[in-house]
Design a protein around this motif. Structure first.
Motif, short mmCIF file in Angstrom:
data_model
loop_
_atom_site.label_atom_id
_atom_site.label_comp_id
_atom_site.label_asym_id
_atom_site.label_seq_id
_atom_site.Cartn_x
_atom_site.Cartn_y
_atom_site.Cartn_z
N LYS A 27 44.29 78.14 71.56
CA LYS A 27 43.97 79.17 72.55
C LYS A 27 42.61 78.90 73.17
O LYS A 27 42.13 77.77 73.24
CB LYS A 27 44.06 80.56 71.93
CG LYS A 27 45.47 80.92 71.43
CD LYS A 27 45.52 82.38 71.00
CE LYS A 27 46.92 82.74 70.56
NZ LYS A 27 47.03 84.16 70.13
N ASP A 45 42.47 88.45 76.43
CA ASP A 45 43.90 88.65 76.70
C ASP A 45 44.04 88.86 78.21
O ASP A 45 43.64 89.91 78.73
CB ASP A 45 44.42 89.87 75.93
CG ASP A 45 45.92 90.07 76.10
OD1 ASP A 45 46.47 89.72 77.18
OD2 ASP A 45 46.56 90.60 75.17
N GLU A 46 44.59 87.87 78.90
CA GLU A 46 44.62 87.93 80.35
C GLU A 46 45.52 89.05 80.88
O GLU A 46 45.31 89.55 81.98
CB GLU A 46 45.07 86.58 80.92
CG GLU A 46 44.08 85.45 80.63
CD GLU A 46 44.51 84.14 81.24
OE1 GLU A 46 45.62 84.09 81.82
OE2 GLU A 46 43.73 83.17 81.15
N GLN A 47 46.50 89.46 80.10
CA GLN A 47 47.38 90.54 80.56
C GLN A 47 46.69 91.90 80.55
O GLN A 47 46.89 92.72 81.44
CB GLN A 47 48.64 90.59 79.68
CG GLN A 47 49.56 89.40 79.88
CD GLN A 47 50.86 89.54 79.11
OE1 GLN A 47 50.94 90.30 78.15
NE2 GLN A 47 51.88 88.83 79.53
N THR A 48 45.86 92.13 79.53
CA THR A 48 45.20 93.43 79.41
C THR A 48 43.75 93.41 79.88
O THR A 48 43.18 94.46 80.17
CB THR A 48 45.22 93.92 77.95
OG1 THR A 48 44.45 93.01 77.15
CG2 THR A 48 46.64 93.98 77.42
N GLY A 49 43.15 92.22 79.95
CA GLY A 49 41.74 92.13 80.30
C GLY A 49 40.82 92.50 79.15
O GLY A 49 39.61 92.65 79.33
N ASN A 177 41.90 98.91 72.21
CA ASN A 177 41.89 99.23 73.64
C ASN A 177 41.20 100.58 73.77
O ASN A 177 41.82 101.62 73.55
CB ASN A 177 43.31 99.30 74.20
CG ASN A 177 43.33 99.58 75.69
OD1 ASN A 177 42.29 99.89 76.28
ND2 ASN A 177 44.49 99.48 76.31
#
Length: 213
Positions: A27, A45-49, A177
């Motif tokens: 990764k 995590d590119e999906q959630t930032g 989160n």
């Protein structure tokens, strides 16, 4: 096979594996800071930032069992963790559930967590390893509060073993989160200063544990 407490044997074994290969492999893990005997990494995590964090290091004067005991002692944590606003454990539907409210700097709203946790002392190739897992738990028994943002995605693991001397080696994984709008400067400060500060506080809490119980 999952246990009634919500954690599987595989999850504990996976946490132990972090001690076998402490430098994150694969990764795009970034070495964020090296301080006080610890290396702290983060992964975006590119999906959630959002970021996941890993910390590896040692406490030179804290025996492993003591470190695990201190981490599990919620009553004591309220003495040494200045960011705790509220912290307690209660039984819900046969599970021991933790409620934790964290202070955030003004003008941001505090965050709170509802989670389950478990500790196991395992044998790993002849070495005694203490593993503590925690993750979010949703229950109507602990409703959200006005002005406080509920963190619904939280996971942490802590793995502790002897360093062969008077201290212990530690591996920690953390992800959550926090919701809401948090300035990037605060995210960066928390990673570069908050995490090392928290680790230093744990070590100090271990040294003072028996005199403060």
């Amino acid at each position: 096979m999952a246990k009634a407490d919500g954690f599987s044997e595989q999850e504990f074994r996976q946490a132990c594996a972090e001690l076998e290969a402490p430098a994150p492999a694969g990764k795009d893990w970034e070495c964020l800071v090296e301080t006080e005997g610890f290396h702290i990494y983060r992964l975006l995590d590119e999906q959630t930032g959002l970021f996941e964090y890993k910390a590896f290091g040692d406490f030179k004067n804290c025996p492993p069992a003591l470190c695990a005991d201190v981490y599990m002692d919620l009553r004591y944590r309220k003495q040494w963790d200045s960011y705790v606003k509220a912290l307690y454990e209660t039984e819900i539907c046969g599970k021991m559930v933790v409620y934790w409210e964290v202070k955030y700097p003004f003008p941001m709203s505090n965050r709170d967590y509802v989670y389950i946790r478990d500790r196991r002392d395992l044998d790993l190739n002849g070495r005694k390893v203490h593993v503590i897992l925690a993750k979010s738990f949703i229950t109507p028994e602990i409703p959200t509060k006005n002005g406080i943002i509920r963190v619904k995605d939280y996971r942490q693991s802590l793995v502790i073993e002897s360093d062969g001397k008077k201290g212990c080696k530690v591996s920690m994984f953390y992800r959550d989160n926090p919701g809401g709008m948090i300035p990037s400067w605060l995210v960066n400060w928390a990673a570069k200063n908050g995490v090392p500060g928290f680790l230093k506080d744990i070590e100090k809490a271990c040294q003072n544990y028996h005199r403060n119980r």
